[in-house]
Scaffold this active site. Structure first.
Site, PDB file in Angstrom:
ATOM      1  N   ASP A  40      -6.335   2.644   0.963  1.00 41.35           N
ATOM      2  CA  ASP A  40      -5.460   1.567   0.501  1.00 41.35           C
ATOM      3  C   ASP A  40      -4.002   1.811   0.920  1.00 41.35           C
ATOM      4  OD1 ASP A  40      -7.551   2.652  -1.019  1.00 41.35           O
ATOM      5  OD2 ASP A  40      -7.035   1.559  -2.822  1.00 41.35           O
ATOM      6  N   ASP A  87       1.341   2.789  -4.574  1.00 42.39           N
ATOM      7  CA  ASP A  87       1.267   1.350  -4.858  1.00 42.39           C
ATOM      8  C   ASP A  87       2.634   0.681  -4.915  1.00 42.39           C
ATOM      9  OD1 ASP A  87      -1.502   1.114  -4.936  1.00 42.39           O
ATOM     10  OD2 ASP A  87      -1.596   1.784  -7.014  1.00 42.39           O
TER      11      ASP A  87
HETATM   12  N1  GLY Z   1      -6.178   0.346  -5.374  1.00 46.86           N
HETATM   13  C1  GLY Z   1      -6.476  -0.676  -4.507  1.00 46.86           C
HETATM   14  C2  GLY Z   1      -7.851  -1.224  -4.594  1.00 46.86           C
HETATM   15  O1  GLY Z   1      -8.474  -1.216  -5.619  1.00 46.86           O
HETATM   16  O2  GLY Z   1      -8.320  -1.693  -3.610  1.00 46.86           O
END
Ligand code: GLY
Length: 407
Positions: free
Chosen positions: A189, A127
């Protein structure tokens, strides 16, 4: 006299009809994103007022979500374990790009700078890309501030410390290795955070970052997708052999379901990978995974949080997935021949039309742009809520639409 709320969907509807009919240009086309961007600007100013309260803004605290039927932002202090803090400065940068308002610029700079410490820490997880690229990346795009570039290059190197050469992907969640028995895990993601590595490799950073990002995208294409082009949220690998073990879910309904936002990250992510690589494999693949998503959408183009939740049509929607896909498809449409381009652009316009309707815009209900996103249904939080990343990709999609020459 019709209200703005009635007029906007009407205009967007007209635009879709005209685009579908192949009209060269519609006289109203330029008004659509402008009206919605104005709406976003006024919501941003209300949020700044809300966050200021009776005192001055605390630039280290970031709006994240507003629970269903609540009025106020739930805010979080920036820390490396909190993945959403880059989106609010990113929204401010887009608003500044659209309005040239110097007060917004000031806020964008302040909120961006408050995240710098994260670029100086070891990587907590993938992230890092969301945190630093959406803030410093947009800041650099608009200002060419060299100090921002330094932060971006340093963070890209830090993100690369999570890369496992044996597997050929980034370890998305170091913290889930033991509790889940996912020795090396790579999530959908994570595709978005390759942009930081591509950017760095092409802007004076380590050239090997490019190869890592390409390898990550190739492995994700191979292992995070089923033969029908729907995605697994998580691909699990053996750290010693580098072999793919299994595909599972974390935020979706089940291991074999299509979690809406996971597929959305893929559509947006592979489009971005094509932008940097010009490798047609990625373009073709983006079309396949987009088609798998489009063909199962409900009539209003806003997916349920997971396409396979058996409680559909009573399941919550995820407007954030729509925002991500709409923005991605506007970009995708610029890389394709006319017929295919029109198909994806019209789908994006339908999505933006739906998002801009009374059903999905928050209007006077709270200070976000949009309602009805779902963050983490299995964990039971941010369900049918306003969420900051939905707003981020909405304003990005509108900005892209404003800058596109719709024919
Ligand atoms: N961690 C990214 C999402 O919840 O899409």
């Amino acid at each position: 006299m019709k209200s703005k709320r009635e007029i906007v969907p009407l205009i967007l509807g007209l635009l879709v009809v005209c685009a579908s009919a192949g009209n060269k240009q519609h006289p109203l086309k330029s008004k659509i994103p402008y009206m919605e961007l104005k709406y976003c600007d006024s919501k941003i100013k209300n949020t700044i007022k809300e966050l200021s309260g009776d005192s001055s803004l605390d630039y280290s605290v970031y709006p994240r979500s507003i629970a269903k039927n609540e009025k106020k932002w739930n805010c979080v202090r920036a820390k490396r374990e909190e993945w959403c803090s880059g989106f609010w400065p990113g929204i401010l940068w887009y608003d500044y790009e659209n309005t040239h308002d110097s007060t917004i610029l000031h806020h964008a700079e302040k909120y961006t700078e408050s995240l710098k410490f994260i670029s100086e820490c070891p990587a907590y997880d993938h992230d890092l890309g969301f945190l630093i690229y959406q803030s410093f990346g947009n800041g650099y795009r608009l200002t060419h501030n060299e100090a921002y570039k330094k932060v971006l290059l340093r963070t890209a190197d830090t993100l690369a410390t999570l890369y496992n050469p044996k597997v050929g992907t980034i370890l998305s969640w170091p913290r889930e290795r033991k509790p889940q028995n996912w020795p090396h895990n790579t999530i959908m993601d994570n595709m978005i955070n390759l942009e930081l590595m591509f950017f760095a490799s092409q802007n004076g950073g380590n050239k090997r970052l490019y190869d890592m990002a390409v390898s990550h995208a190739e492995k994700t294409m191979k292992n995070n997708f089923r033969p029908d082009y729907t995605s697994y949220h998580v691909a699990v690998y053996d750290t010693i052999s580098g072999q793919f073990i299994k595909g599972v879910t974390h935020q979706g309904y089940s291991d074999n379901s299509m979690w809406a936002r996971g597929q959305a990250w893929g559509i947006y992510g592979f489009t971005m990978v094509y932008r940097y690589t010009h490798d047609k494999r990625f373009l073709d693949f983006t079309q396949r995974i987009t088609d798998a998503y489009l063909k199962r959408l409900p009539k209003d183009y806003i997916p349920y949080w997971d396409f396979d939740d058996p409680s559909i049509p009573n399941a919550p929607r995820d407007a954030s997935a729509t925002c991500i896909v709409a923005s991605g498809l506007l970009e995708l449409s610029t890389y394709l021949p006319y017929q295919e381009s029109r198909k994806y652009r019209n789908a994006a316009l339908k999505m933006i039309k739906s998002l801009s309707s009374r059903k999905y815009e928050s209007g006077r209900r709270n200070n976000s742009f949009l309602l009805h996103s779902t963050g983490n249904k299995p964990a039971g939080y941010e369900i049918d809520a306003s969420i900051i990343y939905a707003d981020y990709y909405y304003i990005e999609a509108l900005t892209r639409l404003r800058k596109m020459n719709i024919r």
